[in-house]
Motif scaffolding. Structure first.
Motif, PDB file in Angstrom:
ATOM      1  N   HIS A  63       3.740  13.293  57.431  1.00 48.00           N
ATOM      2  CA  HIS A  63       3.560  12.051  58.187  1.00 48.00           C
ATOM      3  C   HIS A  63       2.245  12.031  58.966  1.00 48.00           C
ATOM      4  O   HIS A  63       1.607  10.989  59.094  1.00 48.00           O
ATOM      5  N   LYS A  81      12.926  12.676  55.071  1.00 49.11           N
ATOM      6  CA  LYS A  81      11.730  11.876  55.317  1.00 49.11           C
ATOM      7  C   LYS A  81      11.558  11.519  56.782  1.00 49.11           C
ATOM      8  O   LYS A  81      10.447  11.525  57.314  1.00 49.11           O
ATOM      9  N   ASP A 179       1.053   6.958  54.752  1.00 52.28           N
ATOM     10  CA  ASP A 179       0.619   7.656  53.545  1.00 52.28           C
ATOM     11  C   ASP A 179       1.579   8.773  53.132  1.00 52.28           C
ATOM     12  O   ASP A 179       1.275   9.543  52.228  1.00 52.28           O
ATOM     13  N   ASP A 181       4.338   8.952  51.460  1.00 55.67           N
ATOM     14  CA  ASP A 181       4.802   8.979  50.082  1.00 55.67           C
ATOM     15  C   ASP A 181       3.683   9.253  49.081  1.00 55.67           C
ATOM     16  O   ASP A 181       3.943   9.379  47.883  1.00 55.67           O
ATOM     17  N   SER A 182       2.453   9.337  49.560  1.00 54.23           N
ATOM     18  CA  SER A 182       1.340   9.643  48.659  1.00 54.23           C
ATOM     19  C   SER A 182       1.215  11.139  48.391  1.00 54.23           C
ATOM     20  O   SER A 182       0.487  11.551  47.471  1.00 54.23           O
ATOM     21  N   ARG A 185       5.504  15.977  46.069  1.00 53.84           N
ATOM     22  CA  ARG A 185       6.479  16.955  46.558  1.00 53.84           C
ATOM     23  C   ARG A 185       7.247  17.557  45.385  1.00 53.84           C
ATOM     24  O   ARG A 185       7.621  16.859  44.442  1.00 53.84           O
ATOM     25  N   TRP A 208      15.298  11.043  49.041  1.00 49.97           N
ATOM     26  CA  TRP A 208      13.829  11.028  49.103  1.00 49.97           C
ATOM     27  C   TRP A 208      13.334  11.776  47.876  1.00 49.97           C
ATOM     28  O   TRP A 208      13.053  12.956  47.932  1.00 49.97           O
ATOM     29  N   GLN A 209      13.261  11.089  46.786  1.00 50.23           N
ATOM     30  CA  GLN A 209      13.033  11.717  45.487  1.00 50.23           C
ATOM     31  C   GLN A 209      11.643  12.345  45.392  1.00 50.23           C
ATOM     32  O   GLN A 209      10.635  11.670  45.598  1.00 50.23           O
ATOM     33  N   CYS A 211       8.552  14.406  43.178  1.00 54.14           N
ATOM     34  CA  CYS A 211       7.990  14.153  41.855  1.00 54.14           C
ATOM     35  C   CYS A 211       8.534  15.127  40.818  1.00 54.14           C
ATOM     36  O   CYS A 211       8.490  14.847  39.610  1.00 54.14           O
TER      37      CYS A 211
END
Length: 242
Positions: A63, A81, A179, A181-182, A185, A208-209, A211
């Protein structure tokens, strides 16, 4: 790991080396990592790896410093998250309510209630206040943390285990971070985990899915039970981020 995977030098940041009964907020708990990332030059990026409650440190960093993080890898970690929502409350309740009645955490099924009283609590602010630190009782440490790990490792780990600042962890909350979610993970599931059970890990993954989700036939401590496989997964995941 850096030599095998061709990665830059590794840096280890000790998050809570102080007396846990004096660490009352999550900002205090995560201050070493925050300082490290604050001092990191803007053009440099890091790969963060967190285990267990260390996942909260990763979320806080994501964050605050998304542009400085190349990837975050969660190893049997709390991947939340927004921090101390119901998932982490349920997990901490599983430790605390097995030892005492905790009226301020009255929802959710505890993870370790089947074992009875598994934790010792300390009340650094007084018995009428929230517990400040917690540690798994010695007789439950192997069963919950290391049941698939070599004996010599579990003996040393038990000697080095220190109380965690439960009050600070319970207060972890993260907002903003447009940012967040950019940051890519990866979550590494530990399929035989008795501490952060696979069902709880799967709940966090769905909420919180990441990648990518990888799995290990491991207990809660894969750095002891399956160190080579863990190293391989972390190395491959980290190398893919370059």
């Amino acid at each position: 790991m850096d030599e095998q995977a061709g990665l830059p030098n590794l840096h280890f940041v000790l998050v809570h080396g102080s007396n846990p009964n004096t660490i009352l907020t999550f900002d205090e708990y995560n201050a070493p990592l925050t300082r490290f990332l604050s001092n990191l030059p803007d053009k440099e990026k890091v790969i963060l790896v967190g285990h267990g409650a260390g996942g909260l440190s990763l979320a806080d960093a994501i964050h605050r410093f998304a542009k400085k993080i190349r990837m975050a890898i969660y190893v049997a970690a709390n991947m939340l998250k927004h921090g101390a929502d119901q998932d982490i409350k349920d997990h901490l309740k599983g430790l605390i309510s097995a030892s005492i009645s905790v009226p301020y955490m009255d929802q959710g099924d505890p993870d370790v209630s089947e074992y009875g009283g598994v934790a010792d609590l300390e009340y650094g602010m007084g018995l009428d206040q929230t517990p400040t630190s917690i540690i798994i009782k010695e007789e439950f440490q192997k069963r919950l943390l290391y049941h698939m790990s070599p004996k010599e490792d579990t003996i040393l780990a038990s000697m080095l285990l220190r109380p965690g600042p439960v009050r600070a962890l319970k207060g972890a909350r993260f907002e903003g971070g447009k940012d967040a979610d950019s940051v890519p993970r990866i979550y590494i599931k530990t399929l035989h985990d008795q501490m952060l059970k696979p069902m709880k890990q799967e709940q966090m993954i769905k909420r919180w899915q990441p990648c990518q989700v990888l799995v290990l036939e491991s207990d809660h401590s894969p750095f002891f039970s399956t160190p080579s496989l863990l190293l391989d997964l972390i190395s491959k995941g980290a190398a893919a981020s370059f």
